[in-house]
Design a protein around this motif. Structure first.
Motif, PDB file in Angstrom:
ATOM      1  N   VAL A 226       0.844  -1.189   0.000  1.00 39.78           N
ATOM      2  CA  VAL A 226       0.000   0.000   0.000  1.00 39.78           C
ATOM      3  C   VAL A 226       0.885   1.248   0.000  1.00 39.78           C
ATOM      4  O   VAL A 226       2.087   1.172   0.258  1.00 39.78           O
ATOM      5  CB  VAL A 226      -0.908   0.063   1.259  1.00 39.78           C
ATOM      6  N   THR A 227       0.282   2.375  -0.279  1.00 40.66           N
ATOM      7  CA  THR A 227       0.931   3.658  -0.019  1.00 40.66           C
ATOM      8  C   THR A 227       0.548   4.091   1.385  1.00 40.66           C
ATOM      9  O   THR A 227      -0.638   4.187   1.708  1.00 40.66           O
ATOM     10  CB  THR A 227       0.473   4.726  -1.024  1.00 40.66           C
ATOM     11  N   VAL A 228       1.549   4.304   2.236  1.00 39.71           N
ATOM     12  CA  VAL A 228       1.284   4.747   3.598  1.00 39.71           C
ATOM     13  C   VAL A 228       1.243   6.279   3.608  1.00 39.71           C
ATOM     14  O   VAL A 228       2.168   6.948   3.141  1.00 39.71           O
ATOM     15  CB  VAL A 228       2.361   4.249   4.581  1.00 39.71           C
ATOM     16  N   VAL A 229       0.157   6.827   4.127  1.00 38.62           N
ATOM     17  CA  VAL A 229      -0.031   8.276   4.225  1.00 38.62           C
ATOM     18  C   VAL A 229       0.026   8.652   5.706  1.00 38.62           C
ATOM     19  O   VAL A 229      -0.693   8.058   6.521  1.00 38.62           O
ATOM     20  CB  VAL A 229      -1.373   8.706   3.604  1.00 38.62           C
ATOM     21  N   PHE A 230       0.853   9.642   6.045  1.00 38.79           N
ATOM     22  CA  PHE A 230       1.058   9.978   7.454  1.00 38.79           C
ATOM     23  C   PHE A 230       1.298  11.480   7.604  1.00 38.79           C
ATOM     24  O   PHE A 230       1.441  12.217   6.629  1.00 38.79           O
ATOM     25  CB  PHE A 230       2.248   9.197   8.030  1.00 38.79           C
ATOM     26  N   GLY A 231       1.334  11.936   8.853  1.00 39.80           N
ATOM     27  CA  GLY A 231       1.645  13.323   9.182  1.00 39.80           C
ATOM     28  C   GLY A 231       2.818  13.365  10.140  1.00 39.80           C
ATOM     29  O   GLY A 231       3.823  12.719   9.923  1.00 39.80           O
ATOM     30  N   MET A 236      10.534  17.389   8.527  1.00 43.75           N
ATOM     31  CA  MET A 236      10.809  16.789   7.224  1.00 43.75           C
ATOM     32  C   MET A 236      10.025  17.498   6.134  1.00 43.75           C
ATOM     33  O   MET A 236      10.505  17.717   5.026  1.00 43.75           O
ATOM     34  CB  MET A 236      10.436  15.302   7.243  1.00 43.75           C
ATOM     35  N   GLY A 237       8.784  17.865   6.441  1.00 46.86           N
ATOM     36  CA  GLY A 237       7.954  18.560   5.467  1.00 46.86           C
ATOM     37  C   GLY A 237       7.255  17.606   4.514  1.00 46.86           C
ATOM     38  O   GLY A 237       7.229  16.390   4.714  1.00 46.86           O
ATOM     39  N   LEU A 238       6.695  18.177   3.476  1.00 44.55           N
ATOM     40  CA  LEU A 238       5.921  17.410   2.506  1.00 44.55           C
ATOM     41  C   LEU A 238       6.791  16.355   1.836  1.00 44.55           C
ATOM     42  O   LEU A 238       7.905  16.633   1.391  1.00 44.55           O
ATOM     43  CB  LEU A 238       5.336  18.354   1.459  1.00 44.55           C
ATOM     44  N   LEU A 239       6.266  15.144   1.744  1.00 43.03           N
ATOM     45  CA  LEU A 239       6.960  14.036   1.090  1.00 43.03           C
ATOM     46  C   LEU A 239       5.975  13.314   0.184  1.00 43.03           C
ATOM     47  O   LEU A 239       4.943  12.822   0.650  1.00 43.03           O
ATOM     48  CB  LEU A 239       7.517  13.058   2.140  1.00 43.03           C
ATOM     49  N   LEU A 240       6.273  13.256  -1.095  1.00 45.63           N
ATOM     50  CA  LEU A 240       5.395  12.600  -2.069  1.00 45.63           C
ATOM     51  C   LEU A 240       6.183  11.529  -2.813  1.00 45.63           C
ATOM     52  O   LEU A 240       6.991  11.832  -3.706  1.00 45.63           O
ATOM     53  CB  LEU A 240       4.836  13.626  -3.061  1.00 45.63           C
ATOM     54  N   ARG A 241       5.972  10.275  -2.415  1.00 45.72           N
ATOM     55  CA  ARG A 241       6.591   9.138  -3.088  1.00 45.72           C
ATOM     56  C   ARG A 241       5.508   8.135  -3.424  1.00 45.72           C
ATOM     57  O   ARG A 241       4.392   8.206  -2.912  1.00 45.72           O
ATOM     58  CB  ARG A 241       7.635   8.466  -2.182  1.00 45.72           C
ATOM     59  N   ASP A 242       5.831   7.184  -4.293  1.00 46.94           N
ATOM     60  CA  ASP A 242       4.843   6.162  -4.647  1.00 46.94           C
ATOM     61  C   ASP A 242       4.434   5.331  -3.433  1.00 46.94           C
ATOM     62  O   ASP A 242       3.270   4.942  -3.306  1.00 46.94           O
ATOM     63  CB  ASP A 242       5.391   5.239  -5.733  1.00 46.94           C
ATOM     64  N   ASP A 243       5.399   5.076  -2.531  1.00 44.76           N
ATOM     65  CA  ASP A 243       5.126   4.168  -1.415  1.00 44.76           C
ATOM     66  C   ASP A 243       4.733   4.875  -0.132  1.00 44.76           C
ATOM     67  O   ASP A 243       4.129   4.271   0.754  1.00 44.76           O
ATOM     68  CB  ASP A 243       6.334   3.258  -1.149  1.00 44.76           C
ATOM     69  N   CYS A 261      -4.960  14.057  -2.740  1.00 48.37           N
ATOM     70  CA  CYS A 261      -6.031  13.245  -3.304  1.00 48.37           C
ATOM     71  C   CYS A 261      -5.520  11.830  -3.541  1.00 48.37           C
ATOM     72  O   CYS A 261      -4.547  11.627  -4.286  1.00 48.37           O
ATOM     73  CB  CYS A 261      -6.538  13.852  -4.607  1.00 48.37           C
ATOM     74  N   LEU A 262      -6.165  10.857  -2.909  1.00 52.22           N
ATOM     75  CA  LEU A 262      -5.735   9.469  -3.045  1.00 52.22           C
ATOM     76  C   LEU A 262      -5.983   8.930  -4.447  1.00 52.22           C
ATOM     77  O   LEU A 262      -5.341   7.956  -4.858  1.00 52.22           O
ATOM     78  CB  LEU A 262      -6.471   8.583  -2.032  1.00 52.22           C
ATOM     79  N   ASP A 263      -6.891   9.534  -5.180  1.00 54.49           N
ATOM     80  CA  ASP A 263      -7.290   8.998  -6.485  1.00 54.49           C
ATOM     81  C   ASP A 263      -6.365   9.434  -7.613  1.00 54.49           C
ATOM     82  O   ASP A 263      -5.979   8.623  -8.453  1.00 54.49           O
ATOM     83  CB  ASP A 263      -8.727   9.430  -6.792  1.00 54.49           C
ATOM     84  N   ASP A 264      -6.005  10.716  -7.652  1.00 59.16           N
ATOM     85  CA  ASP A 264      -5.171  11.192  -8.762  1.00 59.16           C
ATOM     86  C   ASP A 264      -3.846  11.787  -8.302  1.00 59.16           C
ATOM     87  O   ASP A 264      -3.099  12.335  -9.107  1.00 59.16           O
ATOM     88  CB  ASP A 264      -5.937  12.210  -9.613  1.00 59.16           C
ATOM     89  N   ARG A 265      -3.550  11.706  -7.008  1.00 58.68           N
ATOM     90  CA  ARG A 265      -2.299  12.172  -6.417  1.00 58.68           C
ATOM     91  C   ARG A 265      -2.094  13.681  -6.576  1.00 58.68           C
ATOM     92  O   ARG A 265      -0.972  14.175  -6.509  1.00 58.68           O
ATOM     93  CB  ARG A 265      -1.090  11.413  -6.983  1.00 58.68           C
TER      94      ARG A 265
END
Length: 284
Positions: A226-231, A236-243, A261-265
């Protein structure tokens, strides 16, 4: 229907409403939303933020949810007398509110992890040994205690850094504390999954420490699931990776409040004033 994850509000109610309006414009009035924890504390309007999120969740029929963060759990502990307020807390307005008991009752019934559309949403992190299904199962163990008759006793035993590594043989308060620390406090780990709680104000580990961000551990089971989404990690700030997606972009520290957005990133962000000063490094 689009679903969005929103990073740490930390009592920034005005910015939350601006971002919610943008989500409605982008995804429609029936968009799904998951707040990734720390609804309250540090910012100027924790009571308003908590009331707003509770009202949204209760009116949504399950379409909107919030997972618990460490500051939300701290509010519960303070409200029931299991912990004292700290000097930096901005929770007094909630504690004095006429609907305080209603807010506390609602908050203690929130989950610590949510699965949505191939994404696992937590506040801080996921133990490298855990699959997504195991994470939901263990988060459910804590949620069951929080919703049960022994919730105050549990909150009195929740604080502490030990045990700092997961073991399936853990029992009782130590087991629950380790689950809570993983899901709501974790940032850095040793390669074997031992959590390090001493580094709070930095986006990077000291050179030679052997520490890695929890999501970079080579044997993390959720990596290919899965892609893990966290705060939780404003330094560290904003982090956008596939995983992994990290959404604490330091709203209360003068950064931004972010929705993913989980659907279109796609990403929606709102600029925020510096409600809390910092010395070059954001905190959470």
């Amino acid at each position: 229907m689009k679903t969005y994850a929103i990073g740490d509000l930390q009592g920034c109610a005005h910015e939350a409403q601006v971002l919610l309006n943008r989500i409605a414009d982008d995804g429609g009035a029936d968009a799904g939303i998951v707040f990734v924890g720390d609804l309250v504390n540090r910012g100027p309007a924790s009571l308003e933020a908590l009331r707003r999120v509770m009202a949204l969740c209760e009116a949504s029929g399950g379409r909107i949810e919030a997972v618990l963060g460490n500051h939300d759990l701290h509010l519960l502990a303070v409200a029931c007398g299991a912990q004292a307020l700290s000097k930096s807390d901005t929770l007094g307005e909630i504690l004095a509110a006429p609907d305080r008991d209603l807010l506390v009752e609602w908050l203690r019934r929130r989950p610590l992890a949510v699965l949505a559309g191939g994404h696992l949403l937590v506040h801080a992190g996921v133990c490298p040994q855990w699959s997504a299904a195991r994470t939901i199962e263990l988060a459910g163990e804590v949620a069951a205690v929080l919703r049960g008759p022994d919730w105050i006793a549990f909150l009195g035993q929740m604080y502490g850094n030990a045990p700092n590594r997961w073991d399936d043989g853990l029992t009782g308060a130590a087991r629950l504390r380790c689950i809570v620390n993983t899901l709501t406090r974790m940032r850095f780990c040793q390669s074997d999954g031992t959590m390090e709680f001493g580094i709070k104000d930095s986006g990077g580990a000291p050179e030679g420490s052997g520490l890695l961000p929890w999501f970079d551990l080579p044997d993390r089971r959720t990596r290919d699931e899965v892609t893990v989404v966290f705060g939780h990690w404003s330094a560290m700030g904003l982090l956008l990776r596939d995983d992994v997606v990290g959404l604490d972009s330091g709203c209360v520290w003068g950064g931004k409040l972010s929705a993913f957005c989980l659907d279109d990133r796609s990403l929606l962000q709102v600029d925020c004033p510096e409600y809390k000063p910092h010395s070059g490094k954001k905190k959470s």
